[in-house]
Design a protein around this motif. Sequence first.
Motif, PDB file in Angstrom:
ATOM      1  N   ARG A  40      23.616  47.862  47.343  1.00  0.00           N
ATOM      2  CA  ARG A  40      23.727  47.612  45.905  1.00  0.00           C
ATOM      3  C   ARG A  40      23.335  48.855  45.105  1.00  0.00           C
ATOM      4  O   ARG A  40      24.008  49.231  44.131  1.00  0.00           O
ATOM      5  CB  ARG A  40      22.847  46.432  45.492  1.00  0.00           C
ATOM      6  CG  ARG A  40      23.162  45.926  44.094  1.00  0.00           C
ATOM      7  CD  ARG A  40      22.214  44.835  43.630  1.00  0.00           C
ATOM      8  NE  ARG A  40      22.794  44.107  42.503  1.00  0.00           N
ATOM      9  CZ  ARG A  40      22.886  44.579  41.261  1.00  0.00           C
ATOM     10  NH1 ARG A  40      22.425  45.807  40.973  1.00  0.00           N
ATOM     11  NH2 ARG A  40      23.441  43.847  40.301  1.00  0.00           N
ATOM     12  N   ASP A  41      22.241  49.495  45.521  1.00  0.00           N
ATOM     13  CA  ASP A  41      21.798  50.702  44.837  1.00  0.00           C
ATOM     14  C   ASP A  41      22.862  51.789  44.903  1.00  0.00           C
ATOM     15  O   ASP A  41      23.120  52.485  43.912  1.00  0.00           O
ATOM     16  CB  ASP A  41      20.495  51.213  45.455  1.00  0.00           C
ATOM     17  CG  ASP A  41      19.299  50.340  45.112  1.00  0.00           C
ATOM     18  OD1 ASP A  41      19.408  49.511  44.182  1.00  0.00           O
ATOM     19  OD2 ASP A  41      18.258  50.479  45.779  1.00  0.00           O
ATOM     20  N   GLU A  48      29.380  49.403  37.768  1.00  0.00           N
ATOM     21  CA  GLU A  48      28.602  48.156  37.747  1.00  0.00           C
ATOM     22  C   GLU A  48      29.367  46.984  38.359  1.00  0.00           C
ATOM     23  O   GLU A  48      28.775  46.043  38.887  1.00  0.00           O
ATOM     24  CB  GLU A  48      28.187  47.821  36.318  1.00  0.00           C
ATOM     25  CG  GLU A  48      29.352  47.584  35.366  1.00  0.00           C
ATOM     26  CD  GLU A  48      28.915  47.284  33.943  1.00  0.00           C
ATOM     27  OE1 GLU A  48      29.778  46.894  33.148  1.00  0.00           O
ATOM     28  OE2 GLU A  48      27.714  47.439  33.650  1.00  0.00           O
ATOM     29  N   ARG A  49      30.699  47.041  38.328  1.00  0.00           N
ATOM     30  CA  ARG A  49      31.496  45.955  38.894  1.00  0.00           C
ATOM     31  C   ARG A  49      31.524  45.999  40.412  1.00  0.00           C
ATOM     32  O   ARG A  49      31.826  45.003  41.068  1.00  0.00           O
ATOM     33  CB  ARG A  49      32.926  46.012  38.340  1.00  0.00           C
ATOM     34  CG  ARG A  49      33.050  45.628  36.881  1.00  0.00           C
ATOM     35  CD  ARG A  49      34.322  46.113  36.259  1.00  0.00           C
ATOM     36  NE  ARG A  49      34.339  47.576  36.159  1.00  0.00           N
ATOM     37  CZ  ARG A  49      35.176  48.271  35.398  1.00  0.00           C
ATOM     38  NH1 ARG A  49      36.076  47.633  34.660  1.00  0.00           N
ATOM     39  NH2 ARG A  49      35.128  49.596  35.360  1.00  0.00           N
ATOM     40  N   ALA A  50      31.217  47.144  40.984  1.00  0.00           N
ATOM     41  CA  ALA A  50      31.302  47.298  42.437  1.00  0.00           C
ATOM     42  C   ALA A  50      30.247  46.485  43.181  1.00  0.00           C
ATOM     43  O   ALA A  50      30.379  46.256  44.386  1.00  0.00           O
ATOM     44  CB  ALA A  50      31.175  48.774  42.813  1.00  0.00           C
ATOM     45  N   ASP A  55      26.371  41.280  45.645  1.00  0.00           N
ATOM     46  CA  ASP A  55      25.519  40.246  45.059  1.00  0.00           C
ATOM     47  C   ASP A  55      25.882  38.858  45.583  1.00  0.00           C
ATOM     48  O   ASP A  55      25.010  37.992  45.742  1.00  0.00           O
ATOM     49  CB  ASP A  55      25.628  40.263  43.536  1.00  0.00           C
ATOM     50  CG  ASP A  55      24.887  41.435  42.907  1.00  0.00           C
ATOM     51  OD1 ASP A  55      24.090  42.080  43.620  1.00  0.00           O
ATOM     52  OD2 ASP A  55      25.111  41.702  41.710  1.00  0.00           O
ATOM     53  N   ALA A  56      27.168  38.631  45.838  1.00  0.00           N
ATOM     54  CA  ALA A  56      27.588  37.331  46.370  1.00  0.00           C
ATOM     55  C   ALA A  56      26.971  37.088  47.740  1.00  0.00           C
ATOM     56  O   ALA A  56      26.518  35.977  48.046  1.00  0.00           O
ATOM     57  CB  ALA A  56      29.115  37.267  46.451  1.00  0.00           C
TER      58      ALA A  56
END
Length: 355
Positions: A40-41, A48-50, A55-56
Amino acid sequence: MTSDVTTGTGQEPAGLARRTGAELLRRVEDRLRSLLAAERDAWAGVDERAVVPIDALAELIESGGKRIRPAFCITGYLAAGGDPEAPGIVAVGAALEMLHLSALVHDDVLDDSSHRRGLPTVHTRHTALHDSSGWQGEARRYGEGVAILVGDLALVYSGELMSQAPKPALPEWNKLRSEVMIGQYMDVHAAAAFSVDPRLSRLIAKIKSGRYTIHRPLVVGATAAGRSDLAPAFEEYGEAVGEAFQLRDDLLDAFGDSADTGKPTGLDFTQHKMTLLLGWAMQRDERIHALITEPGHTADEVRRRLVDTGVPADVEKHIDALVERGCKAIADAPVDQVWRGELTDMARRVAYRNA
């Protein structure tokens, strides 16, 4: 913590053995979270959409789950005398759970399931997001597309984790992956054909669920510890207990409470899944086929008819026989008694769980 628990000396109590397994499972949990946090980092700095698919997966990890596959893998590893301090087994356990996440996300699309672990499924959530945002294209197609990609990402991560595993475990890992995919295809095909074939129903349950959940994880763990000789005993145990696990799933889908299972009940009816439960019941009562395939009938009607056939009680008896068979197989396995006892307890827990 020493590795004496796993050396087969028979000197360590069952409680310490179980704590060793629990500690490894905790490390698996940490590995999953740290991998997703690092990803995520890395992607947040790109766009930001990547981070949406990452996250899911993180949400699925945080939502719980029984971690059955890592648990059996770790137990197989420790029973085979594997060193609990060696880093490879944690990566293997995390790879198995990440593979499971992939299967769950894809399975929810195949089954058109709205909830998983009490939360909206990935495709349901993103279908709703598309709809509420007024975006272009078909909302359902978008939601299912996102879910397919999220599941594929979990598959990529599982491979990355498994690259850190002891090499002897890789052939069994590859068998596990191909079996679950082929088993899923056979399940989809059987649902479309919806013809009564209990032999095929049992085969699908073994390939799609039983081997992937218990048999193969046990053998992956044992081979990671250098004990490929344990494969026959673990296969006999795993085939029996794995089938019992899937039959319990079938009963929970038919008669369980969605508040306990965290997902809708009756999906096997709406998706025309040819489970052993339904196969046996339709052999006794042809009307059940019409109740499921013809419009205007409710899940409660199907449940009442199933009970009238007596098949649910017969499935319970079959589960009992399978657990007995699995426990007998492990009683003769060349591992320390503490692990034979642990595997016996695990067989009963997965076969007689409520959710």
